[in-house]
Design a protein around this motif. Structure first.
Motif, PDB file in Angstrom:
ATOM      1  N   GLU A 304      21.814 -79.578  73.999  1.00 34.56           N
ATOM      2  CA  GLU A 304      21.607 -78.759  75.195  1.00 34.56           C
ATOM      3  C   GLU A 304      20.480 -79.393  76.011  1.00 34.56           C
ATOM      4  OE1 GLU A 304      21.900 -74.086  75.660  1.00 34.56           O
ATOM      5  OE2 GLU A 304      19.903 -74.655  74.992  1.00 34.56           O
ATOM      6  N   ARG A 305      20.802 -79.965  77.162  1.00 33.61           N
ATOM      7  CA  ARG A 305      19.789 -80.614  77.999  1.00 33.61           C
ATOM      8  C   ARG A 305      19.682 -79.922  79.347  1.00 33.61           C
ATOM      9  NH1 ARG A 305      17.648 -85.695  77.013  1.00 33.61           N
ATOM     10  NH2 ARG A 305      18.451 -86.649  75.123  1.00 33.61           N
ATOM     11  N   THR A 306      18.521 -80.090  79.974  1.00 30.57           N
ATOM     12  CA  THR A 306      18.326 -79.531  81.309  1.00 30.57           C
ATOM     13  C   THR A 306      18.766 -80.568  82.330  1.00 30.57           C
ATOM     14  OG1 THR A 306      16.403 -78.430  80.409  1.00 30.57           O
ATOM     15  CG2 THR A 306      16.566 -78.507  82.797  1.00 30.57           C
ATOM     16  N   VAL A 307      19.747 -80.243  83.117  1.00 32.25           N
ATOM     17  CA  VAL A 307      20.209 -81.174  84.161  1.00 32.25           C
ATOM     18  C   VAL A 307      20.139 -80.442  85.494  1.00 32.25           C
ATOM     19  CG1 VAL A 307      22.149 -82.568  84.998  1.00 32.25           C
ATOM     20  CG2 VAL A 307      21.786 -82.313  82.526  1.00 32.25           C
ATOM     21  N   GLU A 308      19.477 -81.076  86.482  1.00 30.21           N
ATOM     22  CA  GLU A 308      19.301 -80.418  87.784  1.00 30.21           C
ATOM     23  C   GLU A 308      20.658 -80.079  88.408  1.00 30.21           C
ATOM     24  OE1 GLU A 308      18.037 -82.755  91.094  1.00 30.21           O
ATOM     25  OE2 GLU A 308      17.410 -81.005  92.246  1.00 30.21           O
ATOM     26  N   GLY A 309      20.760 -78.826  88.837  1.00 34.48           N
ATOM     27  CA  GLY A 309      21.898 -78.453  89.667  1.00 34.48           C
ATOM     28  C   GLY A 309      23.229 -78.319  88.965  1.00 34.48           C
ATOM     29  N   ILE A 310      23.249 -78.417  87.634  1.00 35.23           N
ATOM     30  CA  ILE A 310      24.533 -78.147  86.985  1.00 35.23           C
ATOM     31  C   ILE A 310      24.823 -76.655  87.123  1.00 35.23           C
ATOM     32  CG2 ILE A 310      24.548 -80.042  85.333  1.00 35.23           C
ATOM     33  CD1 ILE A 310      23.580 -77.859  83.237  1.00 35.23           C
ATOM     34  N   CYS A 311      26.086 -76.306  87.006  1.00 39.08           N
ATOM     35  CA  CYS A 311      26.407 -74.876  87.100  1.00 39.08           C
ATOM     36  C   CYS A 311      26.033 -74.174  85.803  1.00 39.08           C
ATOM     37  CB  CYS A 311      27.889 -74.682  87.348  1.00 39.08           C
ATOM     38  SG  CYS A 311      28.471 -75.530  88.787  1.00 39.08           S
ATOM     39  N   GLY A 312      26.095 -74.895  84.703  1.00 35.47           N
ATOM     40  CA  GLY A 312      25.735 -74.258  83.450  1.00 35.47           C
ATOM     41  C   GLY A 312      26.028 -75.159  82.269  1.00 35.47           C
ATOM     42  N   VAL A 313      25.348 -74.851  81.139  1.00 30.01           N
ATOM     43  CA  VAL A 313      25.679 -75.518  79.880  1.00 30.01           C
ATOM     44  C   VAL A 313      25.854 -74.409  78.850  1.00 30.01           C
ATOM     45  CG1 VAL A 313      23.208 -76.084  79.567  1.00 30.01           C
ATOM     46  CG2 VAL A 313      24.908 -77.107  78.055  1.00 30.01           C
ATOM     47  N   VAL A 314      27.009 -74.416  78.199  1.00 26.60           N
ATOM     48  CA  VAL A 314      27.342 -73.328  77.282  1.00 26.60           C
ATOM     49  C   VAL A 314      27.834 -73.915  75.959  1.00 26.60           C
ATOM     50  CG1 VAL A 314      28.866 -71.332  76.902  1.00 26.60           C
ATOM     51  CG2 VAL A 314      27.903 -71.745  79.177  1.00 26.60           C
TER      52      VAL A 314
END
Ligand SMILES: Nc1ncnc2c1ncn2[C@@H]1O[C@H](COP(=O)(O)OP(=O)(O)O)[C@@H](O)[C@H]1O
Ligand SMILES: O=C(CO)[C@@H](O)[C@@H](O)COP(=O)(O)O
Length: 556
Positions: A304-314
């Protein structure tokens, strides 16, 4: 003897049903049914005006698809209904329906039919932007950890902003609604008679986390005291993983759909997410693009990484065992149809008619003769806002560099380039933040309707693009999940990985990038990126000011 499954893809304007052989993924029939009411973006059917940025739908249109496209597809396939072992649907999202305690859409009740907020809010209903802004402000203060899972901002397209708009503008609808359901879950419940909610829409659209659950009560209360118990009341219910059985076809629905009572039905899914296994993608570094009116970009990762502007990580949102990342562009095909419908001169229409071509086909032919940079134009692809990486539906489109010599094909090409740059921006954002991408996997209308466009995406991103064999890929993905819901004992599969391995079908050769054109595009992309940041990151908010001026003239 073979077994078959049915997948139904509910898009923006129509629903498409396919009948698939579970042994090899072969498509035996595909039937589309248009929604009789289409998108309600100006007024309700009884001519009640809607505000700026509204987009509603009629829930009866979805049932129309079940009753018409499914029996027709079964009949065309020649398959006997006894051999259909499962059915599953995917939907646009967040497309949400306020329902009563007996699971009837409020908008179908006489008392509520004239109240716009009682209708289905389509994914591209963008009138909740001010609510999304406030939601983001509250989360920035109270739950930045949650915001980072959604690329730093939650979209007005999603469940909580849409509910906030209802709470504030139509508290009586909020009070009356027993539940707010994703259309994916509502239509599935119409087939089975029970409501079983899926983890994909819950995770990406309604702030559900596999380990941490939902948004806490204190934060909900800060949004509105009325929403404090939201997840125990109007968003209540257990969440089921993708591929799980939602139930079985009821006798009534079996009858109208021309299928057998008791046929396994999988929990609902989202069009973009279901397309990942449908392309045979069940591991990392492969960006799946569902390319139609909009583009959804899907990618799997181990962390689980933080990516600018993605809609989401699930986690498990797409494939069990992986984190599914989603990014997107809110308008792509929609931009080209806007241009074709509004700005093509008579002479082009006549030429297209004489040569028995579509206007798109004619413009593609003319635009394809140009080199990168030859139009003298650069455009921003935000005619329906920006979903990634800026996450702001108040941004608008722009075309720079026009002269008295600018031709329709120049603008058409510049608009397509702008959407390719939008995708490149997303690819770079993932890569720079530690989620690598080696290849692109394209499906949806644009992947087979416009060759120049696909070559351009490959040249701009400098990546090979694999193309789906089926023109109805999300429906094929749903058919795979239907096979998992049926299970191996009934002729299906026990995991989506197995189903994808056996059933996914791609075109034999990928489209490869042209290195020279890539080099040329890098210069143009640099200009795009500069304008992207200038207009999109607050240096010049002219787009918002113009939109505000327009709003004052067209009140909600
Ligand atoms: N030849 C073409 N070139 C570019 N865009 C096209 C072409 N033909 C259709 N479109 C656009 O593609 C979009 C339809 O894509 P499709 O995948 O069929 O729909 P959806 O997104 O609803 O599933 C429309 O916005 C349409 O304007
Ligand atoms: O937002 C999502 C998925 O998260 C889509 O449902 C939405 O963009 C609609 O997609 P389409 O362009 O109708 O295929």
């Amino acid at each position: 003897m073979s077994d078959y499954t049915i997948g139904i893809d509910f898009g923006t304007l129509s629903g498409r049903a396919v009948v698939i052989d579970t042994q090899n993924g072969k498509e035996l029939a595909a039937v589309a049914a248009d929604y009789p009411h289409g998108v309600l973006d100006n007024e309700l059917p009884q001519q009640i005006k809607l505000g700026e940025d509204w987009a509603l739908q009629h829930p009866g249109d979805y049932i129309h698809v079940l009753k018409t496209a499914v029996p027709e597809a079964v009949q065309q396939s020649g398959v006997s209904k006894e051999d259909v072992i499962g059915i599953a649907i995917d939907f646009t999202a967040c497309t949400m329906i306020p329902v009563s305690a007996d699971n009837e859409p409020l908008c179908l009740e006489e008392k509520w039919q004239d109240t716009p907020h009682s209708w289905v809010k389509l994914w591209k209903h963008h009138a909740a932007q001010s609510h999304a802004n406030r939601l983001n402000e509250v989360l920035e203060q109270k739950r930045p950890d949650i915001l980072s899972r959604y690329g730093g901002r939650l979209s007005s397209e999603w469940m909580i902003a849409k509910i906030m708009q209802i709470v504030e503008e139509a508290p009586e609808v909020y009070a009356e609604a027993d539940q707010f359901l994703e259309a994916a879950d509502w239509v599935t419940s119409q087939m089975t008679g029970v409501i079983r909610k899926n983890s994909c829409t819950a995770g990406y659209k309604a702030i559900w986390h596999k380990r941490e659950g939902y948004l806490d009560k204190e934060t909900l209360k800060a949004l509105s005291p009325k929403m404090e118990d939201l997840y125990e009341t109007k968003l209540r219910g257990q969440i089921y993983p993708q591929g799980e059985k939602a139930g079985e076809l009821t006798p009534d629905m079996a009858d109208v759909m021309g299928l057998c009572e008791g046929t396994a039905v999988a929990v609902g899914n989202v069009d973009a997410h279901v397309s990942v296994p449908a392309m045979g993608v069940t591991d990392e570094k492969k960006l799946v693009m569902s390319m139609g009116t909009s583009i959804c970009h899907m990618l799997l990762g181990k962390e689980e990484r933080t990516v600018e502007g993605i809609c989401g990580v699930v986690e498990d949102g797409v494939i069990p065992g992986y984190f599914g990342y989603e990014a997107g562009q809110s308008a792509v095909g929609d931009i080209f149809s806007w241009f074709v419908n509004q700005f093509v001169p008579k002479a082009y229409e006549e030429e297209a008619r004489e040569r028995a071509m579509s206007i798109h086909g004619l413009l593609e032919e003319k635009a394809d003769k140009l080199e990168p940079g030859e139009t003298g134009l650069v455009a921003l692809d935000w005619m329906n806002g920006n979903r990634s990486v800026l996450v702001d539906t108040d941004l608008t489109g722009m075309i720079l560099g026009m002269t008295l010599d600018t031709k329709p094909e120049d603008v058409y090409r510049a608009l397509i380039e702008a959407t390719a740059f939008g995708t490149y921006k997303i690819v770079k954002s993932f890569t720079e933040q530690g989620v690598p991408i080696d290849a692109l996997y394209a499906n949806g209308g644009l992947s087979y309707k416009n060759k120049m466009l696909i070559q351009m995406y490959s040249d701009v991103t400098n990546k090979p693009i694999y193309i789906a064999e089926s023109e109805e890929l999300p429906a094929v993905g749903s058919a795979m999940f239907a096979a998992v819901a049926a299970g191996s004992k009934k002729g299906g599969y026990d995991s989506i990985q197995e189903a994808a391995f056996q059933m996914a079908r791609l075109k034999p050769e990928p489209v490869l990038p042209d290195k020279k054109r890539h080099e040329k595009y890098l210069d143009l992309y640099e200009e795009y990126e500069r304008l992207h940041d200038y207009f999109g990151r607050g240096e010049n908010d002219v787009m918002k000011r113009l939109k505000q001026m327009k709003k004052e003239k067209v009140p909600n």
